[in-house]
Design an enzyme around this catalytic site. Structure first.
Site, PDB file in Angstrom:
ATOM      1  N   ARG A   1     -41.068 -24.574  -5.610  1.00 53.21           N
ATOM      2  CA  ARG A   1     -42.006 -25.539  -5.017  1.00 53.21           C
ATOM      3  C   ARG A   1     -41.514 -26.001  -3.662  1.00 53.21           C
ATOM      4  NH1 ARG A   1     -42.467 -30.725  -6.908  1.00 53.21           N
ATOM      5  NH2 ARG A   1     -44.399 -31.227  -5.859  1.00 53.21           N
TER       6      ARG A   1
ATOM      7  N   LYS B   1     -32.969 -29.517 -15.903  1.00 53.35           N
ATOM      8  CA  LYS B   1     -34.118 -28.617 -15.717  1.00 53.35           C
ATOM      9  C   LYS B   1     -33.916 -27.307 -16.490  1.00 53.35           C
ATOM     10  CE  LYS B   1     -36.831 -26.443 -12.026  1.00 53.35           C
ATOM     11  NZ  LYS B   1     -37.416 -26.696 -10.720  1.00 53.35           N
TER      12      LYS B   1
ATOM     13  N   ARG C   1     -37.456 -38.135  -8.418  1.00 48.22           N
ATOM     14  CA  ARG C   1     -36.076 -38.203  -8.907  1.00 48.22           C
ATOM     15  C   ARG C   1     -35.966 -39.397  -9.849  1.00 48.22           C
ATOM     16  NH1 ARG C   1     -31.185 -40.029  -6.814  1.00 48.22           N
ATOM     17  NH2 ARG C   1     -32.203 -41.073  -5.079  1.00 48.22           N
TER      18      ARG C   1
HETATM   19  C1  BTN Z   1     -39.839 -24.732  -9.031  1.00 46.18           C
HETATM   20  O1  BTN Z   1     -39.152 -25.188  -9.939  1.00 46.18           O
HETATM   21  O2  BTN Z   1     -39.742 -25.129  -7.860  1.00 46.18           O
HETATM   22  C2  BTN Z   1     -40.809 -23.624  -9.345  1.00 46.18           C
HETATM   23  C3  BTN Z   1     -40.065 -22.377  -9.736  1.00 46.18           C
HETATM   24  C4  BTN Z   1     -40.979 -21.218 -10.059  1.00 46.18           C
HETATM   25  C5  BTN Z   1     -40.197 -19.939 -10.194  1.00 46.18           C
HETATM   26  C6  BTN Z   1     -41.041 -18.817 -10.713  1.00 46.18           C
HETATM   27  S1  BTN Z   1     -40.069 -17.425 -11.157  1.00 46.18           S
HETATM   28  C7  BTN Z   1     -41.503 -16.462 -11.347  1.00 46.18           C
HETATM   29  C8  BTN Z   1     -42.443 -16.849 -10.233  1.00 46.18           C
HETATM   30  N1  BTN Z   1     -42.193 -16.056  -9.044  1.00 46.18           N
HETATM   31  C9  BTN Z   1     -41.702 -16.794  -8.045  1.00 46.18           C
HETATM   32  O3  BTN Z   1     -41.379 -16.352  -6.939  1.00 46.18           O
HETATM   33  N2  BTN Z   1     -41.613 -18.070  -8.415  1.00 46.18           N
HETATM   34  C10 BTN Z   1     -42.095 -18.268  -9.760  1.00 46.18           C
END
Ligand code: BTN
Length: 331
Positions: A122, A187, A327
């Site tokens: 994100r 997480k 947070r």
């Molecule tokens: C976050 O926590 O910021 C979101 C993470 C999302 C990761 C997943 S892994 C599969 C999919 N492909 C990516 O490039 N990102 C999501």
């Protein structure tokens, strides 16, 4: 870490935890040189894989890897009417599926990768995991809803993941607004939803396609905590060894059921379930906007659209998911 040399996954698949396998035997099997095997092992180690290398004996995995099984998953997802693509490595499953969605992808498609060189998180962040340490996949959802009616989708996905994990035996996962899954404040998984380019038409009522990307840590949480500077956990710490194939099937089933429900009702059907597994309900939190000062207050939960409600000294304020990161503060 970016792309891995093409030989890394084939070489690592030759390894087990039980026996040492010599570089020579692997090279013979894969019809390549011993030096290429050595380089592939080195690259796998740099990608976070724990491989024991002993001179004169060869290589052995420190812990088993639950590989995604193309045949088993292909059969299971075909039965569900979902087209599956399984890759040894991709830059990002979301990026790949967004591109596919804009061209030929079918109604329901799922893309998984054993390794992502540039996993997206994100707010422009990277999503990292060691080789063999995570389940990373993206699911294409073609909704009849226009983009403006997708608010709360990432929260509904969070509820689906918590429910899926519950049927998988993990009873205490929680959601963090807007799209993380936590256990005990650390997480476990993240969700990144990106809209496909067919949503870029000027028609605000045009139906929408979303790519829902999920990254879930299976192991390596302790190492990740240090590198990302926040508490991270992994599924194996709570459930022991996990079959990634069974986990993927369980999570996609839960996701699919939730998306059908969301299509009918939007976020309202998930509102109560979301609060029931909300990690920060009534707790002090701090919100960091993209720019400017952090805003502190007490987390009141979310409204019927999934927007965050924060009790501040100036009254209740509402925040939407693109705007801020959250947070927890110690009470
Ligand atoms: C976050 O926590 O910021 C979101 C993470 C999302 C990761 C997943 S892994 C599969 C999919 N492909 C990516 O490039 N990102 C999501």
């Amino acid at each position: 870490m970016n792309d891995l040399p093409a030989l890394v996954l084939p070489v690592v698949r030759q390894l087990t935890t039980e026996h040492f396998r010599s570089g020579e035997a692997i090279a013979r099997q894969l019809n390549c040189s011993r030096a290429s095997v050595h380089n592939a092992i080195r690259a796998a180690q740099l990608a976070g894989l724990d491989v024991h290398a002993v001179h004169g004996r060869g290589y052995r995995l420190a812990a088993p890897i639950s590989w995604l099984d193309a045949e088993r998953l292909g059969t299971e997802f075909a039965r569900r009417g979902i087209t599956l693509e399984l890759h040894d490595q991709l830059a990002s499953t979301n990026a790949w599926l967004l591109h596919w969605a804009a061209h030929t992808a079918p109604q329901r498609a799922l893309v998984c990768a054993e390794w992502q060189g540039q996993g997206r998180g994100r707010r422009g962040r990277r999503w990292q995991s060691g080789l063999g340490d995570a389940l990373t996949f993206s699911y294409l959802w073609r909704s009849a809803r226009p983009a403006a009616q997708l608010s709360g989708l990432s929260l509904a996905v969070g509820v689906a993941l918590v429910e899926g994990l519950r049927t998988f035996g993990l009873t205490h996962a929680q959601v963090k607004w807007p799209n993380d899954i936590l256990i005990g404040g650390a997480k476990l998984a993240g969700v990144l939803i990106e809209l496909a380019s067919d949503n870029l038409s000027n028609d605000v009522l045009a139906p929408c396609s979303a790519v829902i990307g999920i990254g879930l840590n299976l192991r390596g949480g302790t190492v990740l905590s240090e590198s990302v500077g926040q508490p991270v956990t992994d599924l194996e710490a709570h459930l022991g060894t996990v079959d990634r194939n069974a986990l993927l099937l369980t999570l996609v089933d839960a996701l699919d059921a939730a998306l059908s429900r969301f299509e009918q009702t939007g976020f309202s059907a998930f509102h109560d379930a979301w609060h029931a597994c909300h990690a920060h309900q009534a707790l002090p939190v701090s919100l960091q906007p993209g720019q400017g000062e952090a805003i502190s207050g007490v987390m009141l939960g979310v409204d019927a659209q999934g927007a965050l409600l924060l009790q501040t000294p100036d009254g209740i304020r509402t925040f939407h998911s693109g705007e801020v990161s959250l947070r927890a503060l110690t009470p």
